[in-house]
Scaffold this active site. Structure first.
Site, mmCIF file in Angstrom:
data_model
loop_
_atom_site.group_PDB
_atom_site.id
_atom_site.type_symbol
_atom_site.label_atom_id
_atom_site.label_comp_id
_atom_site.label_asym_id
_atom_site.label_seq_id
_atom_site.Cartn_x
_atom_site.Cartn_y
_atom_site.Cartn_z
ATOM 1 N N SER A 148 -40.887 -8.574 -32.592
ATOM 2 C CA SER A 148 -40.186 -7.506 -31.885
ATOM 3 C C SER A 148 -39.162 -6.816 -32.771
ATOM 4 C CB SER A 148 -39.505 -8.063 -30.630
ATOM 5 O OG SER A 148 -40.447 -8.640 -29.771
ATOM 6 N N HIS A 209 -33.893 -7.048 -31.500
ATOM 7 C CA HIS A 209 -34.390 -5.684 -31.298
ATOM 8 C C HIS A 209 -33.443 -4.663 -31.912
ATOM 9 C CE1 HIS A 209 -36.581 -7.319 -27.473
ATOM 10 N NE2 HIS A 209 -37.129 -7.726 -28.604
#
Length: 246
Positions: A148, A209
């Site tokens: 991610s 992220h």
């Protein structure tokens, strides 16, 4: 109503040429086959990244190879290579499939724009940067895995390399950006696993992220600075040469 085409007489003269080969060569000028003469940009790097992620997932969850667990990033006692290898590991199929989807979209954009080497460098650096920040911030009992961070890094790079102050582009980035953030955070249910006494509590690693996106933006800024410095040097050298000649 009759429309007269001024090029009709010219077309008749071309068709009445005695040499058939000349007429064929004239007619073939407009064929779409000329596009094949243009350089073909082959995209291979992103497919290798996708295959590695799939292979690691199959070895971990389908064939249950114990050594794959050693590729996770254990915050309590990390090994240097785990900062890289954990970006190819995933906790479940939903986690993997969402990352593969966005990896293909943004990785393909980066590779088409910057090349194979830039894609691999961006994937590794953004993934490692996201894992490093996660290791510094999250508790020692956390276990990080997933691509991610690299996904958000590639997203930032693919947007910034084509960024311009056009309101349509800005609107496109905002719409696509909120969609990516929403979908990745929904599907990445186990990018960070918090181990408990009897069972593991799973949560989404928002720090990874954000860190991946910031690392990607930093890479674009750094490369733009290097490119601008090189162009300034070239301009100064060219001006020096012209001054010497005069």
């Amino acid at each position: 109503m009759v429309v007269k085409n001024p090029n009709s007489t010219r077309f008749r003269h071309v068709c009445k040429m005695s040499n058939d080969s000349d007429m064929i060569s004239q007619l073939e000028l407009g064929k779409p086959d000329d596009k094949r003469k243009q350089p073909d940009k082959r995209v291979n790097g992103i497919f290798w990244i996708l295959l590695i992620n799939l292979g690691v997932f199959a070895a971990d969850h389908w064939f249950h190879i114990r050594e794959i667990k050693g590729l996770y990033l254990y915050h309590s006692l990390p090994v240097w290579y785990q900062f890289v290898t954990s970006t190819f590991c995933h906790a479940n199929w939903n986690h993997l499939s969402s990352n593969l989807f966005f990896l293909y979209i943004f990785g393909k954009l980066v590779e088409e724009e910057e090349g194979n080497f830039a894609l691999w460098t961006s994937y590794i650096l953004t993934g490692v940067g996201a894992n490093l920040v996660s290791w510094l911030v999250l508790p020692r009992n956390a276990v990080s895995l997933g691509a991610s961070g690299a996904v958000f890094g590639l997203f930032a790079i693919s947007v910034l390399v084509k960024m311009c102050w056009d309101w349509r582009k800005i609107l496109e980035v905002l719409i696509l950006g909120q969609f990516v953030i929403e979908k990745v955070m929904e599907a990445a249910q186990a990018s960070t696993r918090m181990s408990g006494a009897s069972s593991a509590m799973q949560s989404v690693n928002h720090i990874a992220h954000l860190s991946g996106a910031l690392v990607g933006a930093g890479l674009v800024w750094l490369l733009s600075r290097v490119a601008s410095d090189d162009s300034d040097q070239d301009v100064s050298k060219l001006s020096d040469k012209t001054n010497r000649k005069t």
